[in-house]
Design an enzyme around this catalytic site. Structure first.
Site, PDB file in Angstrom:
ATOM      1  N   ASP A 135     -19.545  -3.774 -22.786  1.00  0.00           N
ATOM      2  CA  ASP A 135     -20.482  -2.703 -23.149  1.00  0.00           C
ATOM      3  C   ASP A 135     -20.273  -2.292 -24.617  1.00  0.00           C
ATOM      4  OD1 ASP A 135     -18.102  -1.358 -22.797  1.00  0.00           O
ATOM      5  OD2 ASP A 135     -18.945   0.234 -21.535  1.00  0.00           O
ATOM      6  N   SER A 136     -19.329  -2.975 -25.298  1.00  0.00           N
ATOM      7  CA  SER A 136     -19.254  -2.870 -26.764  1.00  0.00           C
ATOM      8  C   SER A 136     -20.572  -3.339 -27.372  1.00  0.00           C
ATOM      9  CB  SER A 136     -18.094  -3.713 -27.311  1.00  0.00           C
ATOM     10  OG  SER A 136     -18.124  -5.017 -26.775  1.00  0.00           O
TER      11      SER A 136
ATOM     12  N   GLU B  62     -13.802   0.409 -16.147  1.00  0.00           N
ATOM     13  CA  GLU B  62     -12.723   1.166 -16.786  1.00  0.00           C
ATOM     14  C   GLU B  62     -12.135   2.196 -15.827  1.00  0.00           C
ATOM     15  OE1 GLU B  62     -14.133   2.801 -20.493  1.00  0.00           O
ATOM     16  OE2 GLU B  62     -14.885   0.851 -21.174  1.00  0.00           O
TER      17      GLU B  62
ATOM     18  N   ASP C 238     -19.510  -6.253 -18.091  1.00  0.00           N
ATOM     19  CA  ASP C 238     -19.072  -4.850 -17.991  1.00  0.00           C
ATOM     20  C   ASP C 238     -20.066  -4.040 -17.160  1.00  0.00           C
ATOM     21  OD1 ASP C 238     -16.656  -4.096 -19.068  1.00  0.00           O
ATOM     22  OD2 ASP C 238     -17.427  -3.835 -21.103  1.00  0.00           O
TER      23      ASP C 238
ATOM     24  N   LYS D 149     -16.329  -6.006 -14.930  1.00  0.00           N
ATOM     25  CA  LYS D 149     -15.193  -5.236 -15.456  1.00  0.00           C
ATOM     26  C   LYS D 149     -15.568  -3.762 -15.410  1.00  0.00           C
ATOM     27  CE  LYS D 149     -13.935  -5.158 -20.001  1.00  0.00           C
ATOM     28  NZ  LYS D 149     -14.124  -3.723 -20.293  1.00  0.00           N
TER      29      LYS D 149
ATOM     30  N   GLU E  50      -5.887  -1.899 -23.245  1.00  0.00           N
ATOM     31  CA  GLU E  50      -6.421  -1.654 -24.593  1.00  0.00           C
ATOM     32  C   GLU E  50      -5.599  -0.582 -25.309  1.00  0.00           C
ATOM     33  OE1 GLU E  50     -10.662  -1.277 -24.954  1.00  0.00           O
ATOM     34  OE2 GLU E  50     -10.527  -0.593 -27.035  1.00  0.00           O
TER      35      GLU E  50
HETATM   36  O1  KIV Z   1     -16.665  -3.774 -24.127  1.00  0.00           O
HETATM   37  C1  KIV Z   1     -15.817  -4.558 -24.563  1.00  0.00           C
HETATM   38  O2  KIV Z   1     -16.067  -5.393 -25.438  1.00  0.00           O
HETATM   39  C2  KIV Z   1     -14.479  -4.485 -23.991  1.00  0.00           C
HETATM   40  C3  KIV Z   1     -13.407  -5.300 -24.643  1.00  0.00           C
HETATM   41  C4  KIV Z   1     -13.012  -4.720 -25.928  1.00  0.00           C
HETATM   42  C5  KIV Z   1     -12.246  -5.503 -23.752  1.00  0.00           C
HETATM   43  O3  KIV Z   1     -14.261  -3.782 -23.078  1.00  0.00           O
END
Ligand code: KIV
Length: 266
Positions: free
Chosen positions: A45-46, A116, A84, A114, A183
């Site tokens: 989600d970056s 958090e 994510d 993924k 992280e």
């Molecule tokens: O969103 C993302 O790119 C991430 C990575 C930095 C692990 O969670």
């Protein structure tokens, strides 16, 4: 060419082979990184920061993720594809989490999700793994918690925080996560967690002792402007190369040098 699965990723820890993960958000990058032999492609989600231009990851939606994971899927032939879950797509209830993770698996071709959180997300991780959706957990600095954390800060420096992170790591493994991202945590703590867990740890800003490493592809290639935290190693400065090329094109068109005879049809 053999497709990488979550079992391969877990085996790599046992065989002490480093796991290499990068983010990708579109087809051309997915194709290139896959052809280089990357183990895991993460549609992070970056996306919100590096592609959509938001200040943080909070505005990213399921629709954004679906759109970009589909594009990455088309370029990803060998790597494990992880997507994510964006903010508010899994935190409210296990039902939400199952539906949204299910959409990413069913409609975009992601092979794992993924999310958090540690102890606080254990029941959600359990709910997903019970319906056979592989989950990569993410603890330490969790960007979706930016407002609680008061900024992007190293986590686990004080003893209470350290204990909390050890408990988070144990909780996500116990809940069924197949791997966990650490992280921005001190290298010594990442080492301790890596030795404690039987699932692989994948570090970003977590030192050299994790089972694997991840970076955001734009950071690695020098495409993130002035954003350059300590843990990023730039392997290229593509921003300069792109700007040089575009400046040359602008100049050629304005001066009438392009298109020339060579680039025209007779
Ligand atoms: O969103 C993302 O790119 C991430 C990575 C930095 C692990 O969670």
């Amino acid at each position: 060419m053999k497709k990488t699965t979550v079992l391969d990723i877990q085996r790599m820890k046992q065989e002490q082979k480093k796991i290499v993960m990068l983010t990708a958000y579109d087809y051309p990058f997915a194709r290139m990184l896959d052809e280089c032999g990357i183990d895991i492609l993460l549609v992070g989600d970056s996306l919100g920061n590096v592609v959509l231009g938001f200040e943080n990851t909070l505005p990213v939606t399921m629709a954004d993720m679906e759109h970009h994971v589909r594009a990455v899927r088309r370029g990803c032939k060998q790597a494990l594809l992880v997507a994510d879950l964006p903010f508010l797509s899994y935190q409210v209830s296990p039902e939400d989490a199952k539906r949204n993770a299910g959409i990413l698996i069913k409609h975009t071709g992601a092979e794992a999700v993924k999310l958090e959180g540690g102890e606080n997300m254990a029941s959600i991780i359990r709910a997903l793994t019970l319906i056979d959706i592989p989950v990569m957990a993410h603890i330490g600095l969790t960007p979706q918690s930016i407002h609680r954390m008061g900024g992007y800060k190293v986590q686990g420096k004080q003893e209470a925080q350290r204990q909390k992170l050890l408990a988070d790591a144990a909780a996500v493994e116990h809940a069924g996560a197949f791997a966990v991202v650490l992280e921005c945590v001190p290298a010594s703590l990442a080492k301790e967690i890596t030795q404690l867990l039987s699932i692989p740890t994948i570090g970003i800003g977590a030192g050299p002792h994790c089972d694997g490493q991840v970076l955001v592809i734009h950071d690695l290639l020098g495409l993130s402007g002035k954003f350059r935290p300590k843990f990023i190693k730039q392997y290229a400065q593509l921003e300069d190369i792109i700007k040089q090329a575009v400046t040359a094109f602008i100049s050629d068109v304005r001066s009438g040098t392009f298109p020339d005879k060579e680039h025209s049809f007779t």
